[in-house]
Design an enzyme around this catalytic site. Structure first.
Site, PDB file in Angstrom:
ATOM      1  N   ASP A  16       0.827  -1.214   0.000  1.00 58.34           N
ATOM      2  CA  ASP A  16       0.000   0.000   0.000  1.00 58.34           C
ATOM      3  C   ASP A  16       0.855   1.256   0.000  1.00 58.34           C
ATOM      4  OD1 ASP A  16       0.670  -1.010   2.550  1.00 58.34           O
ATOM      5  OD2 ASP A  16      -0.924   0.106   3.526  1.00 58.34           O
ATOM      6  N   ASP A  17       2.080   1.174   0.560  1.00 53.36           N
ATOM      7  CA  ASP A  17       3.012   2.305   0.434  1.00 53.36           C
ATOM      8  C   ASP A  17       3.316   2.544  -1.050  1.00 53.36           C
ATOM      9  OD1 ASP A  17       4.389   2.521   3.461  1.00 53.36           O
ATOM     10  OD2 ASP A  17       3.860   0.488   2.899  1.00 53.36           O
ATOM     11  N   THR A 127       3.747   6.756   6.436  1.00 54.46           N
ATOM     12  CA  THR A 127       2.959   5.539   6.196  1.00 54.46           C
ATOM     13  C   THR A 127       3.684   4.299   6.725  1.00 54.46           C
ATOM     14  OG1 THR A 127       3.851   5.248   3.967  1.00 54.46           O
ATOM     15  CG2 THR A 127       1.846   6.560   4.163  1.00 54.46           C
ATOM     16  N   ASN A 161      -5.275  -3.896  14.201  1.00 58.07           N
ATOM     17  CA  ASN A 161      -5.067  -5.043  13.302  1.00 58.07           C
ATOM     18  C   ASN A 161      -3.910  -5.921  13.760  1.00 58.07           C
ATOM     19  OD1 ASN A 161      -2.933  -3.405  12.481  1.00 58.07           O
ATOM     20  ND2 ASN A 161      -3.570  -3.257  10.340  1.00 58.07           N
ATOM     21  N   HIS A 242      -4.346   0.928   2.665  1.00 57.55           N
ATOM     22  CA  HIS A 242      -4.280   1.948   3.720  1.00 57.55           C
ATOM     23  C   HIS A 242      -3.537   3.221   3.311  1.00 57.55           C
ATOM     24  CE1 HIS A 242      -5.178  -1.390   6.564  1.00 57.55           C
ATOM     25  NE2 HIS A 242      -4.273  -2.075   5.889  1.00 57.55           N
TER      26      HIS A 242
HETATM   27  C1  BDR Z   1      -0.079  -0.371   7.849  1.00 53.89           C
HETATM   28  O1  BDR Z   1       0.846  -1.411   8.149  1.00 53.89           O
HETATM   29  C2  BDR Z   1       1.538  -1.820   7.003  1.00 53.89           C
HETATM   30  O2  BDR Z   1       1.472  -3.197   6.895  1.00 53.89           O
HETATM   31  C3  BDR Z   1       0.919  -1.120   5.828  1.00 53.89           C
HETATM   32  O3  BDR Z   1       1.884  -0.737   4.879  1.00 53.89           O
HETATM   33  C4  BDR Z   1       0.239   0.100   6.437  1.00 53.89           C
HETATM   34  O4  BDR Z   1       1.118   1.199   6.500  1.00 53.89           O
HETATM   35  C5  BDR Z   1      -1.490  -0.894   8.022  1.00 53.89           C
HETATM   36  O5  BDR Z   1      -1.667  -1.321   9.341  1.00 53.89           O
HETATM   37 CA    CA Z   2       3.195   1.234   5.251  1.00 49.96          CA
END
Ligand code: BDR
Ligand code: CA
Length: 332
Positions: A16-17, A127, A161, A242
Site C-alpha cells: 500500500d506504500d 505511512t 489489526n 491503507h
Molecule cells: C499499515 O501497516 C503496514 O502493513 C501497511 O503498509 C500500512 O502502513 C497498516 O496497518
Molecule cells: Ca506502510
C-alpha cells in the site's frame, strides 16, 4: 489550480506504500520532494530497495530516496512478512534500480528540507512506523512549528489489526508515535477506521487492467499478493490499501472526511500498548491539533488512483517524467 502540496513521504514499502507513491507522483496536486524510509513492513535494506524499484516503475528515478531508522526507538524490530512477503513487495518482479539511496540519512533530509523551506509549506506524510519523525522532532525541535501538517497512516479509534486495539505502524514503535502525536504540529490520523474502507475490489483491478501498461500490471500483481495475505491473515475478501488514503486526503479532503478529536498513544497498558486513544466524549476544544479520518468516498478515491496510474503510464510511454523533483534538493 491551487498550489500543489509539497510533501515528504516517510514510508516502508509495502504494497500500500507503493500505491501511495504512485498516487503522489501521478497527481499534480502533490509535489513529492523526496522519500524517506523506515524499518517496518520489512528490514530497512529491503524496503529502501523497494522504494527505489517502485520509482523505476513510475518512471521517476529523479525522486531522492533517503534511508532512515533501521529499528524502533526502544523496542525490537518487528516485520510483517505474512502481509507483505519476504521482499516486502511480494507478488511482482522488482526492477533493478539504477542507483542507491542518497548518502544523507532520512532524518537529516527531513530536517534540512523543512528548515530550508518557507514555514508552513512542507507536509510530512508517514505511512510506516513513526521512528524517523520522532527523531527529527527531537534532533531539530524547530521543525515542529515550521511543518504545515503531519498526516499519519496509523492507529484507529475503534480498530486494531496487529493486536485487538493496536494498528501495525503504531505497534511497531509506540514510543515514537507518542512523541509525534504529542508534538505541537497539526496532525491528521488516517487510521484503520478509514483505511478499511479503501478496498481494492475486483472492479478496481479491472479498471487498472484497462490502463494496459507495465505499471498497471505491477499494481495488479501487488494487489494479488495483498488480497491473498489479507484473506489468510486478516479475514478480508479484498485488501485495504491503507497508505494511499493519506495522499488522497491531501489531494482532495472531500474524499476523506475528518473530525477533530484529541488523541494519545497508549504506552503502558497490559493489553493495550500501541492503542490510539480518541476522546469523543465532547466536541474538541478550539485549539485541538488532532483530527481523525472517518469516512472515505470509495469511488472518488479509486478514481484518483486509476487516474494516477494512467498519467504515470502515459508519461513513461512517451518517455517524459510526469513531474520533476529536480529542484527539491536531491543530491547529485
Ligand atoms: C499499515 O501497516 C503496514 O502493513 C501497511 O503498509 C500500512 O502502513 C497498516 O496497518
Ligand atoms: Ca506502510
Amino acid at each position: 489550480m491551487s498550489e500543489s502540496r509539497r510533501i515528504i513521504l516517510d514510508c516502508d514499502p509495502g504494497h500500500d506504500d507503493a500505491v501511495a507513491i504512485m498516487l503522489a507522483l501521478g497527481n499534480p496536486a502533490i509535489e513529492l520532494l523526496g522519500i524517506t524510509t523506515v524499518g517496518g513492513n520489512q528490514t530497512l535494506d529491503k524496503i529502501t530497495r523497494n522504494a527505489l524499484s517502485v520509482l523505476v516503475m513510475c518512471g521517476r528515478e529523479d525522486v531522492p530516496v533517503h534511508a532512515g531508522a533501521h529499528r524502533p526507538l526502544v523496542r525490537r524490530v518487528e516485520v510483517a512478512p505474512e502481509i507483505h512477503g519476504e521482499s516486502g513487495l511480494d507478488g511482482v518482479e522488482l526492477p533493478e534500480p539504477s542507483r542507491s539511496a542518497q548518502e544523507t540519512h532520512g532524518v537529516r533530509f527531513i530536517i534540512d528540507q523543512v528548515m530550508a523551506a518557507e514555514p508552513g509549506t512542507i507536509t510530512l506524510v508517514a505511512t510506516g512506523p513513526l521512528t524517523n519523525l520522532a527523531l527529527a522532532a527531537r534532533l531539530e525541535p524547530r521543525i515542529v512549528e515550521r511543518v504545515r501538517e503531519v498526516v499519519v497512516m496509523g492507529g484507529g479509534y475503534h480498530e486494531g489489526n496487529w493486536t485487538a486495539v493496536a494498528e501495525f505502524n503504531i505497534w511497531v514503535d509506540p514510543e515514537a508515535a507518542a512523541i509525534v502525536f504529542d508534538e505541537a504540529w497539526p496532525l491528521t490520523m488516517v487510521g484503520l477506521d478509514l483505511t478499511h474502507q479503501a478496498l481494492a475490489t475486483a472492479e478496481v483491478e479491472e479498471r487498472v487492467r484497462e490502463v494496459d501498461s507495465p505499471l498497471g500490471e505491477f499494481f495488479i500483481g501487488l494487489m494479488g499478493f495483498f488480497r491473498t495475505a489479507y484473506q489468510e491473515h486478516q479475514g478480508f475478501d479484498d485488501p485495504p490499501v491503507h497508505d494511499a488514503c493519506t495522499i488522497a486526503y491531501l489531494i482532495d479532503p472531500a474524499i476523506v472526511e475528518t473530525t477533530r478529536v484529541p488523541l494519545t498513544v497508549e504506552l503502558r497498558g497490559e493489553h493495550t500498548v500501541g492503542m490510539t486513544v480518541a476522546d469523543f466524549r465532547r466536541p474538541a476544544a478550539d485549539d485541538c491539533r488532532h483530527q481523525v479520518a472517518t469516512t472515505l468516498d470509495h469511488g472518488g478515491f479509486w478514481d484518483l488512483v486509476v487516474e494516477a496510474i494512467s498519467v504515470l503510464s502515459a508519461a513513461s510511454a512517451s518517455g517524459s517524467a510526469a513531474g520533476s523533483a529536480a529542484d527539491s534538493g536531491a543530491e547529485a
